[in-house]
Design an enzyme around this catalytic site. Structure first.
Site, PDB file in Angstrom:
ATOM      1  N   SER A  84       0.862  -1.188   0.000  1.00 23.39           N
ATOM      2  CA  SER A  84       0.000   0.000   0.000  1.00 23.39           C
ATOM      3  C   SER A  84       0.896   1.236   0.000  1.00 23.39           C
ATOM      4  CB  SER A  84      -0.913  -0.009   1.221  1.00 23.39           C
ATOM      5  OG  SER A  84      -0.149  -0.104   2.407  1.00 23.39           O
ATOM      6  N   LYS A 117      -4.544   9.379  -8.928  1.00 26.24           N
ATOM      7  CA  LYS A 117      -4.866   8.217  -8.082  1.00 26.24           C
ATOM      8  C   LYS A 117      -6.320   7.827  -8.339  1.00 26.24           C
ATOM      9  CE  LYS A 117      -4.573   6.479  -3.359  1.00 26.24           C
ATOM     10  NZ  LYS A 117      -5.963   5.983  -3.326  1.00 26.24           N
ATOM     11  N   GLU A 172      -4.974  -0.435 -12.139  1.00 26.66           N
ATOM     12  CA  GLU A 172      -6.236  -0.175 -11.432  1.00 26.66           C
ATOM     13  C   GLU A 172      -7.413  -0.485 -12.346  1.00 26.66           C
ATOM     14  OE1 GLU A 172      -7.206   1.448  -7.504  1.00 26.66           O
ATOM     15  OE2 GLU A 172      -5.345   0.858  -8.479  1.00 26.66           O
ATOM     16  N   CYS A 406     -38.836  -6.785  12.246  1.00 26.46           N
ATOM     17  CA  CYS A 406     -39.083  -5.714  11.281  1.00 26.46           C
ATOM     18  C   CYS A 406     -39.715  -4.517  11.989  1.00 26.46           C
ATOM     19  CB  CYS A 406     -40.000  -6.221  10.167  1.00 26.46           C
ATOM     20  SG  CYS A 406     -40.521  -4.925   9.016  1.00 26.46           S
TER      21      CYS A 406
END
Length: 678
Positions: A84, A117, A172, A406
């Site tokens: 990363s 990016k 990417e 619910c």
């Protein structure tokens, strides 16, 4: 049977031609043939390979078109860890990064490459002798999932390179903004959970075991990294980008070679202002030391390289307080938590409510009622809570409990399977489901009954007058008059007239309105063109459905499951008895004047709705697309046009006003109205 030599040569020739045209279209953005000519080449290849299946190869362009349902994704070790990047939002910190790099390298100035990016998903692609053999997701950085078959559906990823090299590259995969908006609009129509951003949509798409899902969602790619670049005589990142483009990869055209950190900062500032002009989301700039020998000296930590950093754009962010968290129930029973906020101004709009997506998201972010939070508009579009300011808690904040029943009908809740992130109401008779189903059924994209708004639907369901979507066609003036105040005779007459008119709704719109999961308008049109009647569709099998272009296994199963339900069949019977148009005759095109032409529409037209102009173009042999590209022939421009106009001008696409379009097709709007065609 021996295969004729000329057949083998023709198949090879077709593959070469198709890959060449893919390269010109996706990499060079300079196509030299029309979409129709390209489709003819592809169709010829598919037919030849069908006739001679022994000649099919894994890297044939035809493999982008076929469908496979995988059992699972196998885990594969990366040949080199996918690290990363460290990141910063601060100009001072980017200068500190430069100072640290210069000190370690003992240089006064450093050359950098700046790259946008992309807000997408990282992948590794391996090629042997120029042929695509393996595609991996990032995974944990050490091992990734084998998603080769899915990546073959991404048209900009070459199956055969322009040089027979053995290489691994990284890049990417992303979803263009228009495709992301289209996908979420489709999911909204069928009450599917919405994707928060294109990155999530891309990741969710690439994880699909049914490859037809990928083919029906338009993903794209940018490649930016070469493993072991010295093998190919590459000395810099700038050289690598040029080489990647040369051998057939799509490379982002906005990368820049910078001589110093000041130029890097100028580039970053420039794209803060210009990022909204792009057709995809970006969230910053990646800054890389240009020379590979310098990168080697700097090295990496166990987590990230020392020679690169992500210089993020400042987010459109605001601070506010969570006043309450409510739970909404959708048409298919999905329980969606929604944060009610102290109103804030964000990117030009007032934000009062924000979807929290699902209860896993709330737990992950630890969002509580009373929390101070930061809300961002990702890509300038969808507001979402991105973080909690835990330091400002005073003890009065309340955690929300995950519902055990619910909130509308008190029925059981649960997940359909272990992979389902959404909690759902499991009661098939939940009134909230019926209300949302009715809203879908009468919406503009379906039966378009304007008089049936949310409040009236609530009253009809709560009173017991409407127990399924077909009941609206059996309402009487007396029953409506019993609903109480605000329901006068004039309103009743108008509503019943609209309901009567809705019986003439085209079949594809009725199918859209039924709300079959993943069946939006586009799929409904495909089904209508194939079957022409609900009865024929009712008797179709999953195998028969998956043979149709555009219908994958997931959609086919949803259709079958929907029509196999006895309650559904009763509703269809009631609709037919009420006189709805459940059969469509073959369309008779009076003129083919727009044959082979592709149109897009932007702005508000004075004589047509968007659906009507689309229907008219199609009836004259043309096509209408939701986006503008080089293959678009004309853009019809109405009042208050959007970004399509700018894109059309940039691409040199011809523009037509509404009047010019009518002159072009030689149609008098008065005649259309007299014939009640629109």
């Amino acid at each position: 049977m021996k295969i004729p030599e000329d057949i083998k040569k023709r198949i090879e020739k077709l593959r070469e031609e198709i890959e060449y045209h893919n390269y010109r279209y996706y990499v060079l953005a300079d196509p030299i043939i029309s979409d129709e000519e390209y489709d003819r080449l592809m169709q010829e290849l598919i037919e030849l390979e069908k006739k001679y299946p022994e000649l099919v190869t894994p890297d044939s362009p035809s493999q982008r078109v076929g469908e496979k349902v995988l059992d699972e994704f196998r885990s594969v070790e990366h040949s080199e860890p996918m690290l990363s990047l460290d990141n910063t939002y601060d100009e001072a910190q980017i200068r500190e990064f430069d100072k640290r790099v210069r000190k370690l390298l003992e240089k006064d100035t450093i050359e950098y490459v700046t790259e946008l990016k992309i807000d997408g998903v990282s992948v590794a692609l391996r090629y042997e002798n120029g042929r695509f053999v393996l595609g991996l997701s990032r995974g944990d950085g050490t091992r990734g999932d084998d998603i080769t078959e899915n990546l073959k559906k991404v048209r900009s990823i070459p199956l055969i390179l322009r040089e027979p090299v053995t290489v691994e590259v990284r890049g990417e995969i992303y979803m263009p903004t228009e495709e992301f908006e289209r996908l979420n609009e489709e999911r909204k129509k069928v009450d599917g959970p919405l994707f928060a951003n294109p990155r999530n949509a891309t990741a969710g798409t690439l994880r699909q075991l049914d490859t037809s899902v990928i083919r029906n969602r338009r993903l794209d790619s940018f490649i930016y990294y070469v493993l072991s670049p010295e093998r190919y005589g590459l000395q810099t990142q700038w050289d690598a980008l040029k080489w990647l483009k040369k051998i057939g990869f799509k490379v982002n055209p906005y990368s820049q070679l910078c001589q110093n950190i000041d130029q890097v900062i100028d580039y970053w500032k420039q794209w803060i202002e210009k990022k909204s002009e792009l057709s995809y989301w970006v969230d910053g700039v990646v800054v890389k030391v240009n020379h590979f020998n310098f990168q080697s000296i700097l090295g990496s930590t166990s987590r990230s390289p020392r020679w690169a950093i992500a210089f993020k754009f400042p987010a459109q962010r605001a601070k506010t307080r969570v006043l309450n968290i409510i739970v909404q129930v959708g048409r298919t029973g999905i329980l969606t938590p929604v944060a009610e906020l102290e109103p804030i101004q964000l990117a030009g709009t007032v934000v009062k409510r924000v979807s929290l997506h699902n209860f896993d998201y709330i737990e992950e972010k630890d969002i509580r009622i009373g929390d101070q939070v930061y809300v961002e508009k990702s890509g300038g579009i969808i507001p979402q809570v991105v973080s909690v300011i835990a330091d400002e808690r005073n003890g009065s904040e309340k955690k929300i409990e995950i519902p055990s029943k619910c909130p509308v009908c008190s029925g059981k809740v649960g997940k359909i399977d272990s992979e389902d992130v959404a909690l759902r109401c499991l009661n098939p008779h939940c009134p909230a489901k019926l209300k949302r189903a009715l809203e879908t059924f009468v919406s503009r994209g379906a039966l378009n009954i304007k008089g049936l708004g949310e409040k009236l639907i609530d009253r009809l369901v709560d009173s017991g007058l409407v127990k399924d979507i077909a009941d609206i066609f059996y309402l009487t003036p007396f029953e409506l008059s019993q609903l109480g105040s605000g329901i006068g005779q004039k309103m009743i007459a108008n509503l019943l007239a609209q309901i009567e008119q809705a019986k003439k709704t085209p079949l594809h719109k009725i199918l859209t309105g039924l709300g079959i999961p993943l069946v939006g308008e586009k799929t409904a049109r495909i089904l209508t063109q194939k079957f022409r009647s609900i009865k024929r569709l009712l008797s179709s099998s999953v195998d028969e459905l998956t043979q149709i272009e555009g219908i994958g296994i997931e959609i086919a199963k949803n259709i079958r499951e929907y029509f196999d339900n006895e309650k559904t069949r009763q509703i269809i019977g009631k609709l037919e008895k009420a006189g709805l148009n459940l059969e469509e005759k073959e369309a008779v095109v009076q003129s083919k004047i727009l044959s082979n032409l592709t149109f897009a529409v932007t702005g508000t037209l004075k004589n047509f709705t968007r659906d009507q102009i689309k229907q008219l173009v199609q009836s004259l042999g043309g096509q209408v697309t939701d986006s503008v590209s080089k293959s678009t022939d004309y853009v019809i421009v109405g009042d208050n046009p959007g970004s399509k106009l700018t894109k059309a001008r940039n691409l040199g696409v011809k523009l037509l006003t509404e009047d010019e379009f009518l002159q072009f097709v030689k149609i008098d709007i008065k005649n259309l109205r007299q014939q009640k065609l629109f």
